[in-house]
Each structure stands twice: as structure tokens, then as C-alpha cells.
Scaffold this active site. Structure first.
Site, PDB file in Angstrom:
ATOM      1  N   SER A 253     105.652  -6.478  35.314  1.00  0.00           N
ATOM      2  CA  SER A 253     104.303  -6.219  35.816  1.00  0.00           C
ATOM      3  C   SER A 253     104.041  -4.729  35.673  1.00  0.00           C
ATOM      4  O   SER A 253     104.954  -3.955  35.383  1.00  0.00           O
ATOM      5  CB  SER A 253     104.201  -6.616  37.276  1.00  0.00           C
ATOM      6  OG  SER A 253     104.962  -5.704  38.049  1.00  0.00           O
ATOM      7  N   LYS A 254     102.829  -4.353  35.921  1.00  0.00           N
ATOM      8  CA  LYS A 254     102.470  -2.940  35.797  1.00  0.00           C
ATOM      9  C   LYS A 254     103.369  -2.053  36.665  1.00  0.00           C
ATOM     10  O   LYS A 254     103.583  -0.896  36.365  1.00  0.00           O
ATOM     11  CB  LYS A 254     101.008  -2.748  36.217  1.00  0.00           C
ATOM     12  CG  LYS A 254     100.041  -3.381  35.234  1.00  0.00           C
ATOM     13  CD  LYS A 254      98.897  -2.430  34.892  1.00  0.00           C
ATOM     14  CE  LYS A 254      98.130  -2.896  33.669  1.00  0.00           C
ATOM     15  NZ  LYS A 254      97.155  -3.952  34.002  1.00  0.00           N
ATOM     16  N   ARG A 255     103.875  -2.643  37.749  1.00  0.00           N
ATOM     17  CA  ARG A 255     104.720  -1.869  38.645  1.00  0.00           C
ATOM     18  C   ARG A 255     106.042  -1.463  37.985  1.00  0.00           C
ATOM     19  O   ARG A 255     106.540  -0.377  38.201  1.00  0.00           O
ATOM     20  CB  ARG A 255     105.024  -2.741  39.867  1.00  0.00           C
ATOM     21  CG  ARG A 255     105.064  -2.040  41.174  1.00  0.00           C
ATOM     22  CD  ARG A 255     105.039  -3.061  42.318  1.00  0.00           C
ATOM     23  NE  ARG A 255     105.296  -4.434  41.922  1.00  0.00           N
ATOM     24  CZ  ARG A 255     106.493  -4.951  41.709  1.00  0.00           C
ATOM     25  NH1 ARG A 255     107.565  -4.220  41.878  1.00  0.00           N
ATOM     26  NH2 ARG A 255     106.627  -6.212  41.345  1.00  0.00           N
TER      27      ARG A 255
END
Ligand code: GLU
Length: 490
Positions: A253-255
Site C-alpha cells: 500500500s502507499k504506506r
């Protein structure tokens, strides 16, 4: 499964609801490589039936991402001599026709459940712990046709009893109990077809032989296999790639890492490094080689070698790989690729850099070993473009220079000694060798000259060979920067 005489035809079928995702790019790459390896065809099909989330901008971004990576497709509508992609929204008629046929032959049926009825079914499933599988409430054909005149309905696929099996190219034998598969909706009440239906229509009419996609589609595959069977058609071979996981072992994910191919482009990753890194997400050339080209992928790619477990997306490794590609580049090519980043950083215009092409290449060469991304370059060579009296002194560089009490005298004397060389345009090697003698003759230690000198010329604490720097700056700038340092380092 697929018969061996079937033509090899693969596709990448992104939904344009975002830009090209790392996982999507890997799917495209592996399908493309398989088609290339087997002399087959590779097709791009935009799955834009979700009209709310699909946009032309996202579609353009997907296409641009693919072009940047060099993943080309072989068919499509003619757009100015080039192949455009196929778009599902342009193919609605063919879906409607098939849906009608299926209602007529009983492989699909109209369901008139209201939203409240469906909701009640869901609640029963939840409270009774039953599997959330729609219990068909199908009417006799005459009544169904009559109600269809006035009432809204969806078309559902009639899932037969039994077990659905297929051989996954990556996972081997897979089987699903049909009892677990819903009588799924093929056409919504507004007449729009759903993914599982259109994907089979398109894969059939496009004669797709192999469908390889992300693991998240594994639960869709039995629905699709059943549909092929209902249509009396041979399904393609299926393969499901493992998820790409972040370092926390959760879905990327973007995280945990940037997921858009475009952002790697913006950060200045070489496209070849991106391709190489994508290959490593679930596949390997052998048990030791990490750096290889798409040609190696094409030469060796076999879905059976793709790992079944999730692959870990390691941003540090990606950066390392980028640096390896940058270092291995031919300097002219590297300069060309870095040029837009230097322009975007506002250091020079494109015309200026093109006019001073040789000089620019030499500037790039001084940093080739140190940068990992194209976008790293501007900050490292900004000093070359600074006004001579305004070179930004990094605090560490200044501290290093100020350590030497005799710095101002050293710089002044050095400039006086250097002047004839500047005027004569002596080559870097010669100035380098003679400077060393000069330092020795004066009884200085190298840092006593080089630290103030580096600060004066570049403002940085470290960096490329100072004599290469002098050559790049030219006599006038060297002179002025040393003169300015006499005041700035006082
Ligand atoms: N449009 C689907 C997606 O983007 C493609 C599924 C498929 O390859 O069948 O996930």
C-alpha cells in the site's frame, strides 16, 4: 485444459481507476514476456465498465506507464497509425447479445429480488452463520418474461452443482465446490454487465489462450470457468500471481512503498531498473542473478517458476538496483535521461544543455558513481550553475574549511600559483599532478588545501575530483570563486 495447437494470445486488462500500479505493471510484463517468448500476441484491453471510477486521465496514465516501460501491444483499433487499446465500453452490444442467448437457453435467469430482499438474505446469512451464497429464486420462463416488462431485474448465472477444477499455471490443481459459488450477477438492473461476464465475453472473442493475473482474481476464476463450460467453450489456461507485499507482509500500500509506476518515473528510476525489479516480484532468473534484462525474462519466463507465496517489495533494494543501472549506463545516454530533471530543477534550459552537450556529459560523468536516480543529479551539480559569489556553502563544508587557520593564505597563494595554468588552459591531469607537488613543497597536508578549495568551488563537503570540477567551471569561475572565498571564509 488448453490444447497445444491454440494460438498464443495474452492480454493485460487494467481498469482505468488509477494510474498504472506496480502490481498491474508486473502482470502486464509477465503476460507480455510470455507472448513474446512464444511468438504470440499481446493485447491491451481497458476494462472501463465501472463508469464512475474510470476516467480518460487514468487510461492515459496507464498507457503512458506501459509505453515508458516499453511494454508494447500488438492489436487494437487504429489511432493515427498506432494501435489504440480495446475498451469494454465500446463493446456493450456484444455482451447484451450473449446475455439474451443465455437467458433463452437457461444458463442465465432473471432475478427480481428487491434491495430489501437481498438485504434480508444477507442478514440471514450473517445470523445463521450460513455461507453468503445466493439461493436462486428463479421463475418459470413465461412468468419471468412477463415480469420483465414492468419490474427491474438482474441477470444471474445459473451455477450448476458439482466441483469446478482448473489447472493453474502457477499453483497447479485448483478446485472449488460449486456450492460456494453464488448464482452471480452477470447484468445489473441498469443493463450494465459485470466484470466476470464481460471478461469471459472478451477473452472468448479475442481468442485469449492464457489469462495471467493477480491472486485477488482467484475467486473469480471458478465463476469464469463455469461460464465457459455453460457456453460450451474451452477455457483459457489460468495463472494467478502472488500478491506483492510490503515489508510488513501486508498487501503493498502507499504506506509501505509507492505503488504507482509513475511516481518511480518522476523520482528518476531508470525504466530498465523498474522492469528488472518487477521481474523479481515473484520470479527469478536463477538462484543468484539479480540484475538482468527483459530479454532474459523473455528468454526464460515460465509461469511455473513464479513463486506461489507473496513477494516482498523492498524499496531499498529497488533503489540499489536503480543505482546499478545508472552506474552501468553509457554516459551520453545517462546525460540524455537526466536532462529533463536538470531542466525541471531550474538549473538550465534544455537549449542551453543541448548547446553545451559535451560539457553537460562531463558534468554527469563526475556524478555517475554517486547518484542512484536521475533526479539525484540536479542537487549534486547545482554548484556548477550557481553565480560565482553565491555558491551555497554546506555547513559541514564550511566547518571543514574553517578548521585550517591558514586557509585564506593557502587559497590566495594557490590562486596566484594556479593563474598561469588557468590562462594556459592546462588539462586537469597536469594541474592535479602539479598541485600535489605544490602542496608538498609548501609542507602542507592535503586537507589544508583541498578542504577550503572544495568549499570555495563547490560548497560541498565531498564530491567529485576537484580538478575535473575546475575544468568544468572554467578559469573565470574558478578565479571568482576563490576570490569570493577569501571574504566568505574569513
Ligand atoms: N480489470 C481487472 C483488473 O484490473 C482485470 C482482471 C483480469 O485480468 O481478468 O483487475
Amino acid at each position: 485444459m488448453t490444447s497445444s495447437n491454440r494460438k498464443v494470445r495474452l492480454r493485460f486488462a487494467p481498469s482505468p481507476t488509477g494510474s498504472l500500479h506496480i502490481g498491474g505493471a508486473r502482470t502486464a510484463l509477465f503476460n507480455w514476456a510470455y507472448a513474446r517468448r512464444h511468438g504470440g500476441r499481446f493485447i491491451l484491453r481497458i476494462e472501463d465498465t465501472d463508469r464512475e471510477r474510470s476516467t480518460p486521465e487514468h487510461e492515459a496514465a496507464v498507457l503512458e506507464g506501459m509505453r515508458w516501460l516499453g511494454i508494447d501491444w500488438d492489436e487494437g483499433p487504429d489511432v493515427g497509425g498506432d494501435f489504440g487499446p480495446y475498451r469494454q465500453t465500446e463493446r456493450f452490444d456484444s455482451y447484451a447479445e450473449l446475455a439474451e442467448r443465455m437467458v433463452a437457453d437457461g444458463t442465465a435467469y432473471r432475478a427480481f429480488d428487491s434491495t430489501e430482499e437481498i438485504q434480508a438474505m444477507r442478514e440471514t446469512w450473517m445470523h445463521s452463520g450460513q455461507k453468503p451464497v445466493y439461493q436462486g429464486r428463479d421463475l418459470d420462463p413465461e412468468e419471468s418474461a412477463r415480469r420483465a416488462e414492468s419490474d427491474p431485474f438482474v441477470l444471474r448465472f445459473r451455477v450448476p452443482e458439482g466441483t469446478t477444477r482448473f489447472t493453474d499455471m502457477i499453483r497447479g490443481e485448483v478446485s472449488f465446490d460449486n456450492g460456494e459459488v453464488d448464482d452471480w450477477v452477470m447484468v445489473r438492473s441498469d443493463g450494465t454487465p459485470t466484470y466476470n461476464f464481460v471478461v469471459v465475453c472478451d477473452d472468448t472473442s479475442m481468442e485469449i489462450s492464457h489469462v495471467m493475473r493477480g491472486e485477488e482474481h482467484l475467486t473469480n476464476t471458478p465463476k469464469q470457468v463455469l461460464l465457459y463450460e455453460a457456453l460450451g467453450l474451452e477455457p483459457p489456461s489460468f495463472g494467478h500471481f502472488p500478491l506483492i507485499l510490503g515489508k510488513d507482509k501486508k498487501k503493498l500500500s502507499k504506506r509501505t512503498g509507492d505503488t504507482a509506476v509513475q511516481s518511480y518515473r518522476e523520482k528518476g528510476y531508470p525504466p530498465e531498473a523498474v522492469l528488472n525489479f518487477l521481474c523479481l516480484q515473484g520470479w527469478a532468473l536463477d538462484d543468484k542473478t539479480e540484475i538482468f534484462s527483459v530479454q532474459d525474462l523473455i528468454g526464460h519466463f515460465d509461469p511455473a517458476d513464479v513463486s506461489k507465496g507473496g513477494s516482498i517489495f523492498d524499496p531499498e533494494k529497488f533503489l540499489w538496483l536503480a543505482g546499478e543501472y545508472v552506474r552501468a549506463s553509457e554516459v551520453g545516454d545517462l546525460a540524455e535521461r537526466c536532462l529533463p530533471y536538470v531542466v525541471a530543477a531550474g538549473l538550465a534550459t534544455e537549449a542551453d544543455l543541448r548547446e553545451r552537450r559535451d560539457w553537460f556529459e562531463r558534468a554527469v560523468a563526475t556524478e555517475q558513481e554517486r547518484i542512484r536516480l536521475y533526479a539525484d543529479l540536479p542537487a549534486r551539480i547545482a554548484y556548477l550553475f550557481a553565480r560565482d559569489g553565491e555558491v551555497v556553502y554546506d555547513p559541514q563544508a564550511e566547518k571543514n574549511a574553517r578548521k585550517h587557520a591558514d586557509r585564506l593564505d593557502t587559497l590566495k597563494d594557490y590562486l596566484a600559483w594556479l593563474e598561469p595554468h588557468l590562462q594556459a588552459g592546462s588539462p586537469a591531469e597536469e594541474v592535479r599532478a602539479r598541485t600535489r607537488d605544490w602542496v608538498g613543497e609548501r609542507g602542507l597536508k592535503f586537507p589544508q588545501l583541498f578542504q577550503p578549495l572544495r568549499c570555495a568551488l563547490t560548497g560541498a563537503a565531498g564530491g567529485p575530483d576537484l580538478f575535473d570540477v575546475m575544468e568544468l567551471l572554467g578559469p573565470q569561475a574558478v578565479r571568482k570563486r576563490l576570490q569570493a572565498a577569501a571574504e566568505r571564509l574569513a
